[in-house]
Design a protein around this motif. Structure first.
Motif, PDB file in Angstrom:
ATOM      1  N   HIS A 110      -2.116   7.290  -1.996  1.00 26.13           N
ATOM      2  CA  HIS A 110      -0.709   7.011  -1.237  1.00 26.13           C
ATOM      3  C   HIS A 110       0.365   7.151  -2.459  1.00 26.13           C
ATOM      4  N   HIS A 165      -9.539   8.302   1.356  1.00 25.04           N
ATOM      5  CA  HIS A 165      -9.194   7.381   2.260  1.00 25.04           C
ATOM      6  C   HIS A 165     -10.169   7.077   3.295  1.00 25.04           C
ATOM      7  N   VAL A 220      -2.261   2.211   6.828  1.00 22.25           N
ATOM      8  CA  VAL A 220      -2.796   3.806   6.737  1.00 22.25           C
ATOM      9  C   VAL A 220      -1.333   4.475   7.141  1.00 22.25           C
ATOM     10  N   GLU A 221      -0.271   3.887   7.508  1.00 19.92           N
ATOM     11  CA  GLU A 221       1.121   4.368   7.773  1.00 19.92           C
ATOM     12  C   GLU A 221       1.809   4.268   6.470  1.00 19.92           C
ATOM     13  N   GLU A 256       2.351   6.577   3.959  1.00 18.50           N
ATOM     14  CA  GLU A 256       3.397   7.733   3.736  1.00 18.50           C
ATOM     15  C   GLU A 256       4.078   8.036   4.959  1.00 18.50           C
ATOM     16  N   GLY A 257       3.924   7.408   6.045  1.00 22.00           N
ATOM     17  CA  GLY A 257       4.879   7.647   7.250  1.00 22.00           C
ATOM     18  C   GLY A 257       6.026   6.965   7.125  1.00 22.00           C
TER      19      GLY A 257
END
Lengths: 708, 708
Positions: free
Chosen positions: B257, B544, B617-618, B620-621
């Protein structure tokens, strides 16, 4: 809609200046001078209680003596004399008066009382009143200059300016003249005792010479009415607003995250979006955009070609375009071939097209024509630093016919000052927007694109027709709210199970919530609904249960539940010893899916607003939320989803599975409808709304509401 | 450091123009004209292979014939002749040459070969070379105008401009002259075959007439060297950079990331922050700020008083100040008393101080003096629309001595154009920054405040001394990396347990990770470490794990673990049938606390960067991350924590308990040190780092790394 009672302000056959003066240091002299010298075709009557004459005209002793034609009075006498003048105006049969005099609400409570008095007098005679405490109005096409500002006034143009501030009017007139662009109409609103920005906006929009409206706003008089009126104007003419007072947020008690995150700015932005009003951040931006909107056709998309004679400014332009959501057009192979044949071998045929410093006026014109003919190009940004071999003026002359022949927007970044002056003047005369820096030109193109997208959006909405009515049980919701005792305080929280029933009556699914009054009852209820369960404190004094550690999740058996009940009460006693307790809610755990927040809050000016975003306890820290006016259009519901990370990730992200976006959209529409239908709901919030897999729906796990 | 070999460029006793021309349409004529007419005190020699004379001077046939004094050559001959001229320059003993000619790298591979050739010739003679493909350089104080641009050149001033783009130089000279502000030095760098922006920056900073450096950058030649050099200049003189190419991000394969979120822009911002370089977004902004930095004393804080004669522009200024992180000063009661005695009753004595439209030059001056005397005021923004009763020029004349007597910054928003022209000229002559709009004035004040804060920060760092060395086990880390097989691909992932050992060797706590090769072994290992446990896929092909549902949390017994093992392998087969499997890692669950991400990535230009932010997991968002150069200073570690929500919430937020911020800071410092010590680490990332309660530390639960 343009109220016909305002017609005399904008098309008077005769004007009387009450307080005209022969003393050149007085404002009453300046006003008479401007009116007499502005080529106004009607009659200018002068009134001064001492009589005399000015500019070869008599000064009448009173309004009552003024002969016809007379449609508009402009009053510039000391504040204390204004009531008498208004009585005379009423008796003389006037229906429109501008009060320029200061000394009213802006000086304190005595002035405010005087202002209320003059409004009452005006209303008693059916007089519409602009001001008091304003510098007047002008129309460069009629023409009419009813201001007392030092000449010269603005050049004739196609941008109207409506302002809550008189000083800004004076500065804008002077600045616009220096920048070489004209205004169509200008109205200084002053204290708005009667006529407001919304009234004037509709009247000015009806002017055929006005192509773009610009507003300097310190607020709006009636939020919903402003939104409706503006929304009727913007399909035909763009409105750009500079709204100040951004940080002067009135603090107030709030009962929800939605309430804490709302506030005036989000309400204004939601209203501007609904109405298609473009919001500028700075004065310069407002007029940069106004010129482009007045003079350029709308682009079909966001793909821009940059034409330059140097790499550096081309790179600056590319950055600025991309920073504003535009993109560099991918040129067609035939476009590149055509460019190649016109340019030296070292020229760059990629976009930005760099013709090199040797570029001639003919090369500029030819390449622009080629780029405009490429179907992949939606608009062109031409960069013109002082060319080493030619004059910028010669390049401008060659470009102008090409721009005029195009149905795509072209804006010009003229870099420099003295060496580009001739080019500046050619472009201004040809109504081609020119800016000193590529960044400002890029910003203008982005505004053109946003405007084009807005027009497409409202067209699509019209084609799609009205939103089908959502089946809701209005009567049941009414019963839930009516069954409650009268609110005793201005803000009254609603009991959790009532909020859940309210949501259900509007078709929003909720997860059952059983109130336990003891650890044993909690354990029994948990066994009934099935493990694992969640426990949530029930207290009318606690707005956010998690703030007092009042929520326990994922309890697996009766023992854990009974222990959890005691723990929650213990936590509450630690945090808020005096809080009342009704018990603890037992709720089955719903696993999987994503969590979001959905809320509605009533704004004092704009009425109900819907909020959507990332929920949980961190909502106020993360600020991943968006607002829209309620009830929502389908398009606005999509906007809320598309403009937040919480909404975007509903489509799935890495290991996060896609969730039921459609169900969230429906909850947004239904909650917006509920907030719009029941004005007594001050705030209502679902946090969290659990969104299950695609097609499996979304369920409110917890909610709160506050009545007022 | 200023390389003494560059002295001849900036203080030549004699200059030869090779390619001087008597033809006024040639650049060689323009250069000769500028040099001869620029009052340059040295000797100008002209060289033209055809001989002749110009401006009453002989044109020598060759450089070899030119007499002393001669320190600098300026070559303007066709590209193909440049090698021969450089040979002659070398034989003549020249040590500094500007090559203005184009036709080198910018035209393709043949040109690039020619450029390599001239660099080689120059080096063989010890010649320093500016260009090729540049417009030259100038110094308004020496004076010296060694450019071929059409006159007039810039006015003498205190702002230097160094540019990768020649066209921007031409535009800036013309625009600055029109705006009435001067330049000290200007250098056009062209292709930078030899001398780069970093070399020139150090040389220009040594110029006593230069108070501010402005840079137009298309990149930097050596990221770390630029950062070091700039960091040595900025304590004494501000540097403002406009960096273009923001969106031209080179795409590359990334393994984390951190790698995905890094990229050129974050690296530039981290370097600029480290070096104290101020980044401007637009050209206008750069020169707006440069004037303020050159002419104003630094403010002590961010509390600003606004002095105006009208409410509207005052509101605009307040918004603009707050939007830029400034605040309105709270005036002392005695200040308000003093203002009251000088102003009419209706004036507003709150900040913004509105003196009303009647304000006289004396009132402007008196109120400004009063505001500057208030210890709660750090600076003043004066607003001056055309005053209705006086001239703006008279107000300017009254204000100037007050501004000059103050040790606090004062900037002026002069609103309008024609009516304020006299005032503009007074302020410019007095070196008081004036802007057309309150927004630009507010932006200048914010830059002054940021500059003052930077100076305080570096002073604090100097006082604090060097960062105490962190105890790390460099040898053990080296063994972990050296014990690995040679990388076979440019990007080689490191096995999870090696990454964990690497982290441990640098003092970053990790949670044990046991590799199981079967469901039964996983169950046995889980029983050993204690329930609940987490299972994590171990596969060299999966970067990942969560992307392939390769992580299961919170497994409570041996049966769940064995079943989980099978589930993870099943999930992997579904998602990536060909991926290799080493087994499944078993890890005890660590409950409570907060989770963050900490990573480091090696930027191709600036070397190692550290990233910190919201993980999971978020990451990059959400993009809640910040970057700084590694190794970090303590201040930079704090900056990473303060500028992200992930960092701010470590101090606690609502029900979120405070976590061990100090431990995170230490991990940041240690990971930065690791990345800096081992250049072979291309990317390394801890996700998540579990941060426990205050004083309880932070532990890496999972990590990945990639060598190159």
């Amino acid at each position: 809609m343009f109220d016909p009672s305002l017609i005399p302000f904008f098309a008077p056959r005769g004007i009387a200046i009450v307080g005209a003066s022969a003393d050149p240091t007085k404002l009453g002299y300046g006003l008479a001078r401007n009116l007499v010298h502005s080529n106004y075709q009607g009659v200018v009557h002068l009134v001064n209680h001492k009589g005399g004459s000015l500019f070869g005209r008599p000064m009448y002793l009173s309004l009552l003596e003024v002969p016809d034609p007379l449609d508009l009075g402009f009053v510039l006498v000391p504040a204390g004399h204004v009531p008498q003048i208004l009585h005379e105006a009423g008796r003389r049969g006037l229906r429109a008066v501008v009060v320029g005099s200061g000394g009213f609400r802006e000086v304190g409570s005595d002035g405010a009382a005087l202002e209320a008095q003059i409004l009452e007098i005006a209303r008693s005679y059916g007089i519409r009143l602009i001001g008091p405490n304003c510098i007047g109005l002008l129309d460069t096409h009629l023409p009419l200059d009813a201001t007392f500002l030092p000449p010269p006034g603005p050049l004739p143009g196609d941008v109207a300016f409506i302002s809550h501030s008189g000083a800004i009017c004076a500065a804008v007139i002077d600045w616009a003249r220096g920048q070489g662009f004209g205004l169509s109409r200008l109205v200084s609103l002053g204290n708005q005792a009667d006529v407001t920005e919304t009234d004037v906006m509709a009247a000015v929009a009806a002017d055929p010479f006005t192509r773009v409206l610009t507003l300097y706003l310190e607020g709006v008089s009636d939020g919903r009415r402003f939104t409706t009126e503006a929304g009727q104007i913007t399909p035909g003419k763009p409105i750009i607003a500079l709204k100040v007072g951004r940080f002067a947020s009135g603090q107030r008690a709030v009962a929800s995250h939605t309430g804490a995150l709302a506030g005036q700015e989000n309400a204004f932005n939601a209203a501007f979006r609904r109405a298609g009003v473009i919001r500028a951040e700075t004065s310069e931006e407002m007029f940069d955009w106004a010129r482009a909107l007045a003079w350029c056709p709308p682009p079909r998309g966001r793909a821009i070609a940059v034409l330059t004679n140097a790499g550096g400014p081309g790179a600056t332009a590319s950055d600025a375009l991309e920073a504003r959501g535009m993109r560099l057009a991918e040129l067609k192979p035939e476009t590149r071939v055509a460019l190649q044949s016109a340019l030296p071998p070292a020229a760059s045929l990629q976009n930005p097209v760099d013709m090199l410093a040797s570029a001639s006026p003919e090369q500029y014109a030819g390449c622009l024509r080629t780029l405009l003919a490429d179907p992949c190009v939606d608009g062109v940004l031409v960069i013109l630093p002082p060319p080493p071999m030619y004059t910028a003026g010669a390049v401008a002359k060659a470009l102008i016919p090409v721009v005029h022949a195009a149905d795509k927007p072209v804006v010009v970044a003229l870099m420099g000052e003295r060496l580009i002056q001739e080019a500046v003047e050619h472009f201004r005369a040809a109504h081609i927007p020119e800016y000193r820096f590529p960044e400002r030109a890029a910003s203008a193109l982005a505004t053109l694109a946003a405007r084009a997208e807005y027009l497409k959006r409202i067209q699509a909405q019209q084609t799609a027709g009205d939103l089908p009515a959502l089946p809701v049980d209005h009567a049941r919701a009414n019963a839930v709210l009516a069954g409650r005792p009268e609110p005793i305080s201005p803000h009254t929280p609603v009991e959790p199970d009532s909020v859940m029933r309210l949501l259900e009556s509007y078709g929003i699914p909720t997860l059952p919530l059983d109130l336990a009054h003891s650890p044993e009852e909690a354990a029994r209820l948990a066994a009934q609904v099935g493990f694992p369960v969640a426990l949530k404190l029930a207290s009318p004094d606690i707005l956010h249960k998690s703030d007092v550690q009042g929520v326990l999740l994922n309890l697996h058996d009766e023992q854990e539940v009974a222990q959890g009940y005691r723990q929650i009460l213990h936590n509450l006693r630690q945090a808020r010893p005096a809080a009342r307790v009704e018990g603890v809610h037992v709720q089955p755990m719903l696993l999987g899916g994503q969590e979001v927040i959905v809320g509605a809050v009533r704004d004092i000016q704009f009425g109900p607003l819907v909020m959507f975003g990332s929920g949980g306890v961190e909502v106020e820290g993360l600020k991943d939320v968006a607002f829209a006016l309620a009830p929502l259009t389908l398009e606005e519901a999509d906007f809320l989803l598309d403009s937040t990370w919480a909404g975007r990730k509903l489509s799935g992200f890495r290991s996060l599975l896609p969730a039921d976006r459609g169900a969230v959209r429906e909850v947004l529409l239904r909650l917006g409808q509920l907030a719009a239908d029941f004005p007594q709901i001050a705030e209502i919030e679902i946090n969290p709304l659990r969104v299950l897999g695609v097609g499996q729906g979304a369920i409110a796990l917890d909610a709160r509401a506050m009545l007022s």
